[in-house]
Design a protein around this motif. Sequence first.
Motif, PDB file in Angstrom:
ATOM      1  N   GLY A   1       0.829  -1.191   0.000  1.00  0.00           N
ATOM      2  CA  GLY A   1       0.000   0.000   0.000  1.00  0.00           C
ATOM      3  C   GLY A   1       0.867   1.245   0.000  1.00  0.00           C
ATOM      4  N   ILE A   2       0.238   2.392  -0.246  1.00  0.00           N
ATOM      5  CA  ILE A   2       0.905   3.694  -0.186  1.00  0.00           C
ATOM      6  C   ILE A   2       0.019   4.636   0.611  1.00  0.00           C
ATOM      7  N   ILE A   3       0.650   5.420   1.465  1.00  0.00           N
ATOM      8  CA  ILE A   3       0.007   6.509   2.182  1.00  0.00           C
ATOM      9  C   ILE A   3       0.924   7.713   2.067  1.00  0.00           C
ATOM     10  N   ALA A   4       0.363   8.875   1.754  1.00  0.00           N
ATOM     11  CA  ALA A   4       1.119  10.126   1.794  1.00  0.00           C
ATOM     12  C   ALA A   4       0.639  10.890   3.021  1.00  0.00           C
ATOM     13  N   LEU A   5       1.543  11.545   3.705  1.00  0.00           N
ATOM     14  CA  LEU A   5       1.217  12.190   4.973  1.00  0.00           C
ATOM     15  C   LEU A   5       1.838  13.575   5.041  1.00  0.00           C
ATOM     16  N   SER A   6       1.036  14.563   5.429  1.00  0.00           N
ATOM     17  CA  SER A   6       1.526  15.920   5.674  1.00  0.00           C
ATOM     18  C   SER A   6       0.651  16.556   6.741  1.00  0.00           C
ATOM     19  N   LYS A   7       0.958  17.799   7.087  1.00  0.00           N
ATOM     20  CA  LYS A   7       0.171  18.505   8.101  1.00  0.00           C
ATOM     21  C   LYS A   7      -1.065  19.186   7.513  1.00  0.00           C
TER      22      LYS A   7
ATOM     23  N   VAL B   1      -3.032  11.497   4.485  1.00  0.00           N
ATOM     24  CA  VAL B   1      -3.274  11.631   5.917  1.00  0.00           C
ATOM     25  C   VAL B   1      -2.908  13.035   6.382  1.00  0.00           C
ATOM     26  N   SER B   2      -3.785  13.612   7.201  1.00  0.00           N
ATOM     27  CA  SER B   2      -3.555  14.902   7.836  1.00  0.00           C
ATOM     28  C   SER B   2      -2.944  14.658   9.209  1.00  0.00           C
ATOM     29  N   ASP B   3      -1.765  15.203   9.444  1.00  0.00           N
ATOM     30  CA  ASP B   3      -1.071  14.994  10.715  1.00  0.00           C
ATOM     31  C   ASP B   3      -0.494  16.310  11.230  1.00  0.00           C
ATOM     32  N   PRO B   4      -1.372  17.265  11.605  1.00  0.00           N
ATOM     33  CA  PRO B   4      -0.886  18.577  12.040  1.00  0.00           C
ATOM     34  C   PRO B   4      -0.123  18.550  13.364  1.00  0.00           C
ATOM     35  N   GLU B   5      -0.345  17.519  14.167  1.00  0.00           N
ATOM     36  CA  GLU B   5       0.342  17.408  15.467  1.00  0.00           C
ATOM     37  C   GLU B   5       1.634  16.597  15.364  1.00  0.00           C
TER      38      GLU B   5
END
Length: 156
Positions: A68-74, A94-98
Motif C-alpha cells: 500500500g501507499i500513504i502520503a502524509l503531511s500537516k 493523511v492529515s497529521d498537524p500534530e
Amino acid sequence: MIDVNDTIDLNFPVRFVENGEKREGSFSELITRPTVVSVYMRNNTSSCDKQAKQLQVVAKELDTAGFGIIALSKDTPGSHLKYASKHELSFPLVSDPEHAFAKATQSLVEKKMYGKTFLGPTRSAYLIEPGGKVLGVVEKVDSAAHAEQLRELVGS
C-alpha cells in the motif's frame, strides 16, 4: 530516526482522505498490508507536488506487488481532498498537524525558515507492516526520483 526492525505505535487518531471522502480513524487501520508511508511537507508546493506525482507513478505497481501507499503531511483533510482530485491521486492522504507520525518514528527535527525556528518532520519514507514493524526507511526522499527510491525500498 527509527531503524529497520523497530516497531512503532500506530494507534493514534488521524483524519484522512481516501477515495474522494474525508474520514477519521486510527492510523493503524490504514496499515492493512505492508505499506509505504511517504512524508511530505505541504500540498501545492513544487517539491511536494513532484513527490506526490512520483507516488502516483508507482502506485499501481506497488499495489500489484502487495504494497500500500500513504502520503502524509500537516495539511487539512479539505486541502487533501482538493489536492488528491487535482493530481488524480489513488492513495490515502493523511492529515497529521500534530506530527504524531514523526514523533512515533523519531523524525521530528528542528527547522529554520524566514528566520524562525520550528519543529517539523523529515521528508522521508517508511515501509511498515501491520503491527508497526519497520521493514525499510528512506531517510531523505528525492522528490524527482521517489518512484525509484520506493522500488528499491520494496525490492521490486
